[in-house]
Design a protein around this motif. Structure first.
Motif, short mmCIF file in Angstrom:
data_model
loop_
_atom_site.label_atom_id
_atom_site.label_comp_id
_atom_site.label_asym_id
_atom_site.label_seq_id
_atom_site.Cartn_x
_atom_site.Cartn_y
_atom_site.Cartn_z
N LYS A 1 -24.03 7.38 13.20
CA LYS A 1 -24.88 5.84 12.77
C LYS A 1 -23.62 4.73 12.45
O LYS A 1 -23.74 3.73 13.05
CB LYS A 1 -25.62 5.99 11.22
N ILE A 2 -22.87 5.10 11.60
CA ILE A 2 -21.67 4.11 11.40
C ILE A 2 -20.95 3.74 12.78
O ILE A 2 -20.52 2.25 13.11
CB ILE A 2 -20.77 4.49 10.28
N CYS A 3 -20.64 4.81 13.59
CA CYS A 3 -19.91 4.76 14.67
C CYS A 3 -20.73 3.62 15.62
O CYS A 3 -20.06 2.72 16.27
CB CYS A 3 -19.63 6.03 15.47
N SER A 4 -22.06 3.52 15.67
CA SER A 4 -22.76 2.71 16.37
C SER A 4 -22.88 1.46 15.94
O SER A 4 -23.21 0.49 16.78
CB SER A 4 -24.25 3.33 16.55
N LEU A 5 -22.57 0.92 14.66
CA LEU A 5 -22.72 -0.55 14.29
C LEU A 5 -21.71 -1.43 15.03
O LEU A 5 -20.33 -1.01 15.39
CB LEU A 5 -22.21 -0.37 12.57
N SER A 6 -22.04 -2.64 15.28
CA SER A 6 -21.26 -3.54 15.60
C SER A 6 -20.20 -4.23 14.72
O SER A 6 -20.44 -3.99 13.46
CB SER A 6 -21.86 -4.68 16.25
N GLU A 7 -19.27 -5.02 15.13
CA GLU A 7 -18.35 -5.60 14.16
C GLU A 7 -19.03 -6.51 13.25
O GLU A 7 -18.56 -6.48 11.94
CB GLU A 7 -17.13 -6.47 14.88
N GLU A 8 -20.03 -7.20 13.79
CA GLU A 8 -20.83 -8.15 12.86
C GLU A 8 -21.62 -7.06 11.63
O GLU A 8 -21.58 -7.72 10.56
CB GLU A 8 -21.59 -8.85 13.65
N GLU A 9 -22.30 -6.20 12.12
CA GLU A 9 -23.00 -5.51 11.34
C GLU A 9 -22.06 -4.91 10.08
O GLU A 9 -22.49 -4.84 8.95
CB GLU A 9 -23.65 -4.32 12.07
N ARG A 10 -21.01 -4.61 10.49
CA ARG A 10 -19.94 -3.75 9.54
C ARG A 10 -19.43 -4.77 8.52
O ARG A 10 -18.79 -4.44 7.42
CB ARG A 10 -18.58 -3.18 10.34
N ARG A 11 -19.47 -6.16 8.75
CA ARG A 11 -18.84 -6.91 8.06
C ARG A 11 -19.23 -7.04 6.43
O ARG A 11 -18.35 -7.08 5.69
CB ARG A 11 -19.01 -8.35 8.49
N ASN A 12 -20.56 -6.78 6.31
CA ASN A 12 -21.18 -6.79 4.79
C ASN A 12 -20.85 -5.38 4.26
O ASN A 12 -21.66 -5.19 3.17
CB ASN A 12 -22.49 -7.53 5.04
N GLY A 13 -20.55 -4.32 5.07
CA GLY A 13 -20.63 -2.99 4.49
C GLY A 13 -21.62 -2.24 4.56
O GLY A 13 -22.85 -2.79 5.24
N VAL A 14 -21.93 -1.03 4.07
CA VAL A 14 -23.02 -0.31 4.53
C VAL A 14 -23.50 0.08 2.99
O VAL A 14 -22.61 0.16 1.88
CB VAL A 14 -22.74 1.04 5.27
N VAL A 15 -25.09 0.43 2.90
CA VAL A 15 -25.21 1.14 1.47
C VAL A 15 -26.25 2.24 1.80
O VAL A 15 -26.90 2.21 2.89
CB VAL A 15 -26.22 0.01 0.67
N ALA A 16 -26.42 3.11 1.12
CA ALA A 16 -26.88 4.38 1.05
C ALA A 16 -27.57 4.93 -0.06
O ALA A 16 -27.04 4.45 -1.30
CB ALA A 16 -26.17 5.47 1.86
N SER A 17 -28.65 5.77 0.11
CA SER A 17 -29.16 6.38 -1.47
C SER A 17 -28.93 7.82 -1.02
O SER A 17 -29.22 8.29 0.09
CB SER A 17 -30.49 5.95 -1.55
N SER A 18 -28.54 8.57 -2.07
CA SER A 18 -28.26 9.90 -1.32
C SER A 18 -28.16 10.77 -2.90
O SER A 18 -27.77 10.54 -3.93
CB SER A 18 -26.97 10.16 -0.93
#
Length: 403
Positions: free
Chosen positions: A58-75
């Motif tokens: 999933k993270i590999c598929s993100l664009s540079e713009e999408e990566r800029r604000n980071g990622v959040v998850a629940s687990s």
């Protein structure tokens, strides 16, 4: 819906990241279950579980713009570690919401992989609500643990590995929580061989996917924490539900006792440490929940991230349940040599005195008698009976203490 092409693309993305985990034949389990059982050991994966596959894809598929604000998850723990590992590999900030009941080992490991951890709620669904709040506040990309096609495709790479190594597999047994793992694995397996059966296993006390398939609609159950915390999900995903309905042949459930015995059996017989969710497949097979006679069966050990204190509790509990550790109270005369005599007798019968505690305060026969409580390690339930009956034959007045 994803295709095997998407899963093969994910395999290409993951080839330098994930381990090709071991697939080995278990003679012991095969004899007991009347079939050929192979264990696919995702507990040996980086981060200790299969979740890295989906999170990284999933993270590999993100664009540079999408990566800029980071990622959040629940687990509950394993997806957390997968997301943290993948995000750090790409230089992305990650925030993970984990339940307050998550094993300390999983929380600490997630922090060690570089994530900021927020602990909230007791089950996954409560964490999810909090993670959505964080996502709205920060603009981060939400990496769903199961209800996302990129994640599902990543998990499906496990089936590719299995069928590359064991192409004549008849049945693949997979844990189910929200359904992402079994969805991806089923798509891949059925595309390669439509005759393969894909069977899911869920904790009986929170079997949301099983009930949803029975009712043919998504069902939400009350939040309950199973020993299989990684699959304690109240509501399956709407996306994964479509895959499960199309590709999954059957879902069976296992009790908490069966899960504990599965963890214990994997440790003792195959020297594998599995968490609750990782042990549900072998638990179902040992409990006879799946028709497997004469078949070639792969059981997925999906993860090994279990708190060491919980391992200790399970070992102690199972030894007692199997009568391999028994407690007896024996009435003895309170005089020199009595204690050593009974210990000698127990040892002569093949028992190992694990603990002995003497209560010298009172006996119904008077102050010249004492009660001694022994904890004895035995070889089996029959051996325990043998020890008890022989001690009684020798004239000892004893009671078995049931725990």
């Amino acid at each position: 819906m994803i295709t095997i092409g998407d899963i093969k693309a994910a395999q290409e993305s993951l080839k330098d990241v994930v381990r090709k985990t071991p697939l080995f034949y278990s003679t012991t389990f095969s004899k007991e279950c009347g079939c050929e059982i192979y264990l696919k050991c995702e507990n040996k994966q980086k981060t200790g579980a299969f979740k890295l596959r989906g999170a990284y894809n999933k993270i590999c598929s993100l664009s540079e713009e999408e990566r800029r604000n980071g990622v959040v998850a629940s687990s509950a723990g394993n997806h957390a570690q997968g997301v943290a590992y993948a995000a750090t590999a790409f230089g992305i900030k990650s925030t993970i919401v984990m339940p307050t009941t998550a094993p300390l080992a999983k929380v600490q490991a997630t922090k060690n992989y570089g994530a900021e951890v927020i602990q909230y709620g007791e089950v996954y669904d409560e964490c999810y609500s909090k993670a959505v709040e964080v996502q709205k506040e920060t603009g981060a990309i939400f990496v769903h643990p199961f209800n996302d096609d990129k994640v599902i495709a990543g998990q499906g790479t496990i089936s590719l590995e299995i069928l590359e190594e064991l192409p004549d597999t008849d049945i693949i047994v997979v844990p189910i929580g929200g359904g992402g793992l079994i969805s991806g694995m089923a798509v891949a397996a059925k595309a390669i061989n439509p005759n393969i059966k894909v069977i899911g296993v869920q904790a009986e006390i929170i079997a949301s996917s099983k009930i949803s398939l029975i009712k043919n609609e998504i069902v939400t159950l009350p939040g309950v924490k199973s020993l299989a915390d990684g699959i304690s999900v109240k509501t399956p995903g709407d996306n994964t539900f479509k895959y499960m309905r199309k590709y999954v042949d059957e879902i069976v459930t296992v009790t908490e006792d069966e899960i504990a015995y599965g963890i214990f059996s994997l440790m003792e017989r195959n020297k594998l440490v599995a968490e609750g969710a990782g042990a549900v497949c072998i638990a179902a097979l040992l409990a006879g929940k799946i028709e497997v006679e004469g078949k070639k069966v792969v059981a997925l050990v999906s993860g090994g991230n279990i708190d060491i204190a919980m391992v200790s509790k399970i070992i102690d509990r199972e030894l007692v349940m199997l009568k391999r550790r028994i407690s007896i109270s024996v009435e003895l005369q309170d005089k020199v040599g009595q204690l050593s005599s009974i210990i000698t007798d127990i040892v002569a019968l093949g028992g190992n005195v694990y603990k002995a505690r003497q209560d010298r305060n009172w006996s119904s026969k008077g102050l010249e008698y004492t009660n001694v409580i022994f904890e004895i390690e035995t070889q089996s339930k029959d051996h325990a009976k043998h020890i008890i009956s022989n001690l009684e034959d020798k004239g000892y007045n004893l009671q078995v203490i049931e725990k």
